[in-house]
Design a protein around this motif. Structure first.
Motif, PDB file in Angstrom:
ATOM      1  N   ARG A   1       0.852  -1.197   0.000  1.00  0.00           N
ATOM      2  CA  ARG A   1       0.000   0.000   0.000  1.00  0.00           C
ATOM      3  C   ARG A   1       0.881   1.238   0.000  1.00  0.00           C
ATOM      4  O   ARG A   1       1.722   1.410   0.904  1.00  0.00           O
ATOM      5  CB  ARG A   1      -0.900   0.031   1.230  1.00  0.00           C
ATOM      6  N   VAL A   2       0.704   2.091  -0.996  1.00  0.00           N
ATOM      7  CA  VAL A   2       1.451   3.345  -1.060  1.00  0.00           C
ATOM      8  C   VAL A   2       1.179   4.134   0.218  1.00  0.00           C
ATOM      9  O   VAL A   2       0.048   4.217   0.682  1.00  0.00           O
ATOM     10  CB  VAL A   2       1.044   4.152  -2.313  1.00  0.00           C
ATOM     11  N   GLY A   3       2.243   4.688   0.803  1.00  0.00           N
ATOM     12  CA  GLY A   3       2.132   5.450   2.038  1.00  0.00           C
ATOM     13  C   GLY A   3       2.466   4.651   3.282  1.00  0.00           C
ATOM     14  O   GLY A   3       2.718   5.230   4.335  1.00  0.00           O
ATOM     15  N   SER A   4       2.474   3.327   3.177  1.00  0.00           N
ATOM     16  CA  SER A   4       2.839   2.486   4.318  1.00  0.00           C
ATOM     17  C   SER A   4       4.353   2.329   4.380  1.00  0.00           C
ATOM     18  O   SER A   4       5.060   2.542   3.397  1.00  0.00           O
ATOM     19  CB  SER A   4       2.186   1.107   4.205  1.00  0.00           C
ATOM     20  N   ILE A   5       4.852   1.928   5.546  1.00  0.00           N
ATOM     21  CA  ILE A   5       6.285   1.737   5.746  1.00  0.00           C
ATOM     22  C   ILE A   5       6.594   0.246   5.643  1.00  0.00           C
ATOM     23  O   ILE A   5       5.899  -0.585   6.228  1.00  0.00           O
ATOM     24  CB  ILE A   5       6.732   2.295   7.115  1.00  0.00           C
ATOM     25  N   TYR A   6       7.651  -0.074   4.889  1.00  0.00           N
ATOM     26  CA  TYR A   6       8.039  -1.461   4.660  1.00  0.00           C
ATOM     27  C   TYR A   6       9.521  -1.649   4.925  1.00  0.00           C
ATOM     28  O   TYR A   6      10.322  -0.718   4.794  1.00  0.00           O
ATOM     29  CB  TYR A   6       7.732  -1.888   3.213  1.00  0.00           C
ATOM     30  N   GLN A   7       9.854  -2.880   5.270  1.00  0.00           N
ATOM     31  CA  GLN A   7      11.243  -3.283   5.439  1.00  0.00           C
ATOM     32  C   GLN A   7      11.462  -4.467   4.506  1.00  0.00           C
ATOM     33  O   GLN A   7      10.649  -5.394   4.456  1.00  0.00           O
ATOM     34  CB  GLN A   7      11.496  -3.678   6.885  1.00  0.00           C
ATOM     35  N   PHE A   8      12.561  -4.424   3.759  1.00  0.00           N
ATOM     36  CA  PHE A   8      12.881  -5.474   2.797  1.00  0.00           C
ATOM     37  C   PHE A   8      14.286  -5.992   3.046  1.00  0.00           C
ATOM     38  O   PHE A   8      15.190  -5.237   3.393  1.00  0.00           O
ATOM     39  CB  PHE A   8      12.813  -4.938   1.359  1.00  0.00           C
ATOM     40  N   ILE A   9      14.453  -7.298   2.858  1.00  0.00           N
ATOM     41  CA  ILE A   9      15.772  -7.922   2.879  1.00  0.00           C
ATOM     42  C   ILE A   9      15.969  -8.562   1.514  1.00  0.00           C
ATOM     43  O   ILE A   9      15.084  -9.262   1.020  1.00  0.00           O
ATOM     44  CB  ILE A   9      15.885  -9.005   3.978  1.00  0.00           C
ATOM     45  N   GLY A  10      17.127  -8.309   0.940  1.00  0.00           N
ATOM     46  CA  GLY A  10      17.400  -8.880  -0.370  1.00  0.00           C
ATOM     47  C   GLY A  10      18.804  -8.549  -0.834  1.00  0.00           C
ATOM     48  O   GLY A  10      19.624  -8.032  -0.069  1.00  0.00           O
ATOM     49  N   GLU A  11      19.042  -8.829  -2.106  1.00  0.00           N
ATOM     50  CA  GLU A  11      20.367  -8.626  -2.675  1.00  0.00           C
ATOM     51  C   GLU A  11      20.352  -7.413  -3.613  1.00  0.00           C
ATOM     52  O   GLU A  11      19.410  -7.223  -4.382  1.00  0.00           O
ATOM     53  CB  GLU A  11      20.814  -9.871  -3.448  1.00  0.00           C
ATOM     54  N   LEU A  12      21.426  -6.644  -3.528  1.00  0.00           N
ATOM     55  CA  LEU A  12      21.547  -5.424  -4.319  1.00  0.00           C
ATOM     56  C   LEU A  12      22.044  -5.754  -5.719  1.00  0.00           C
ATOM     57  O   LEU A  12      23.036  -6.458  -5.885  1.00  0.00           O
ATOM     58  CB  LEU A  12      22.524  -4.461  -3.634  1.00  0.00           C
ATOM     59  N   LEU A  13      21.331  -5.246  -6.699  1.00  0.00           N
ATOM     60  CA  LEU A  13      21.745  -5.389  -8.090  1.00  0.00           C
ATOM     61  C   LEU A  13      22.099  -3.998  -8.608  1.00  0.00           C
ATOM     62  O   LEU A  13      21.288  -3.075  -8.521  1.00  0.00           O
ATOM     63  CB  LEU A  13      20.630  -5.995  -8.940  1.00  0.00           C
TER      64      LEU A  13
ATOM     65  N   ARG B   1      13.854 -10.747  -1.058  1.00  0.00           N
ATOM     66  CA  ARG B   1      13.449 -12.124  -0.751  1.00  0.00           C
ATOM     67  C   ARG B   1      12.537 -12.151   0.464  1.00  0.00           C
ATOM     68  O   ARG B   1      11.847 -13.121   0.714  1.00  0.00           O
ATOM     69  CB  ARG B   1      14.653 -13.027  -0.558  1.00  0.00           C
ATOM     70  N   VAL B   2      12.536 -11.049   1.237  1.00  0.00           N
ATOM     71  CA  VAL B   2      11.672 -10.911   2.403  1.00  0.00           C
ATOM     72  C   VAL B   2      11.141  -9.488   2.420  1.00  0.00           C
ATOM     73  O   VAL B   2      11.876  -8.550   2.125  1.00  0.00           O
ATOM     74  CB  VAL B   2      12.450 -11.184   3.715  1.00  0.00           C
ATOM     75  N   GLY B   3       9.884  -9.345   2.760  1.00  0.00           N
ATOM     76  CA  GLY B   3       9.309  -8.012   2.915  1.00  0.00           C
ATOM     77  C   GLY B   3       8.243  -8.042   3.995  1.00  0.00           C
ATOM     78  O   GLY B   3       7.557  -9.056   4.162  1.00  0.00           O
ATOM     79  N   ARG B   4       8.146  -6.936   4.734  1.00  0.00           N
ATOM     80  CA  ARG B   4       7.112  -6.873   5.754  1.00  0.00           C
ATOM     81  C   ARG B   4       6.688  -5.428   5.961  1.00  0.00           C
ATOM     82  O   ARG B   4       7.478  -4.501   5.794  1.00  0.00           O
ATOM     83  CB  ARG B   4       7.590  -7.477   7.074  1.00  0.00           C
ATOM     84  N   ASN B   5       5.445  -5.285   6.344  1.00  0.00           N
ATOM     85  CA  ASN B   5       4.889  -3.982   6.669  1.00  0.00           C
ATOM     86  C   ASN B   5       5.311  -3.640   8.090  1.00  0.00           C
ATOM     87  O   ASN B   5       5.144  -4.446   8.995  1.00  0.00           O
ATOM     88  CB  ASN B   5       3.365  -4.021   6.548  1.00  0.00           C
ATOM     89  N   VAL B   6       5.864  -2.444   8.269  1.00  0.00           N
ATOM     90  CA  VAL B   6       6.286  -2.010   9.604  1.00  0.00           C
ATOM     91  C   VAL B   6       5.637  -0.661   9.945  1.00  0.00           C
ATOM     92  O   VAL B   6       6.264   0.208  10.555  1.00  0.00           O
ATOM     93  CB  VAL B   6       7.831  -1.956   9.750  1.00  0.00           C
ATOM     94  N   ASP B   7       4.379  -0.490   9.520  1.00  0.00           N
ATOM     95  CA  ASP B   7       3.639   0.719   9.887  1.00  0.00           C
ATOM     96  C   ASP B   7       3.691   0.879  11.400  1.00  0.00           C
ATOM     97  O   ASP B   7       3.606  -0.086  12.147  1.00  0.00           O
ATOM     98  CB  ASP B   7       2.175   0.631   9.440  1.00  0.00           C
ATOM     99  N   GLY B   8       3.827   2.089  11.839  1.00  0.00           N
ATOM    100  CA  GLY B   8       3.927   2.351  13.262  1.00  0.00           C
ATOM    101  C   GLY B   8       5.363   2.540  13.711  1.00  0.00           C
ATOM    102  O   GLY B   8       5.613   3.040  14.805  1.00  0.00           O
ATOM    103  N   MET B   9       6.314   2.123  12.872  1.00  0.00           N
ATOM    104  CA  MET B   9       7.725   2.324  13.212  1.00  0.00           C
ATOM    105  C   MET B   9       8.048   3.812  13.079  1.00  0.00           C
ATOM    106  O   MET B   9       7.702   4.446  12.095  1.00  0.00           O
ATOM    107  CB  MET B   9       8.638   1.522  12.279  1.00  0.00           C
TER     108      MET B   9
END
Length: 124
Positions: free
Chosen positions: A67-79, A91-99
């Motif tokens: 959702r645009v406007g929400s805060i997310y954290q992602f783990i992955g590899e840089l290209l 490879r991993v993503g999660r919503n961290v709204d409230g952070m």
């Protein structure tokens, strides 16, 4: 049998992710956090921002309702593309709204100071 290990994602703020950063390496495993600014369902490319910095995220392997406007954290590899454009293949993503992103950045600075103190105190 080939052994493949998945590296943990190094904590990096978007501001730190530039060409002079030690984390700015092809295939570097990173953990980034930011507010979702844009998302294309056709390409599965998201753009996250934090302060004045932004980063493209390839989300094709995630099943996440973005959702645009929400805060997310992602783990992955840089290209890194030949033109120095960067994209994180998540490879991993999660919503961290409230952070609280300001508090998060402050805690990262304190963590790095602590780690630097520990490293210097253990030097011979």
């Amino acid at each position: 049998m080939a052994s493949s290990t998945i590296k943990s994602g190094a904590l990096v703020t978007l501001q730190e992710l530039n060409s002079s950063s030690p984390h700015f390496k092809q295939g570097a495993s990173l953990r980034v956090t930011g507010k979702l600014q844009d998302y294309s369902i056709e390409t599965a490319i998201a753009v996250i921002v934090d302060e004045s910095a932004n980063l493209k995220i390839d989300t094709q392997h995630l099943s996440l309702n973005l959702r645009v406007g929400s805060i997310y954290q992602f783990i992955g590899e840089l290209l890194i593309q030949p033109n120095n454009e960067t994209i994180l293949k998540a490879r991993v993503g999660r919503n961290v709204d409230g952070m609280d992103l300001n508090l998060y950045r402050q805690s990262l600075r304190l963590l790095r100071e602590f780690q630097a103190d520990q490293t210097s105190s253990q030097a011979p």
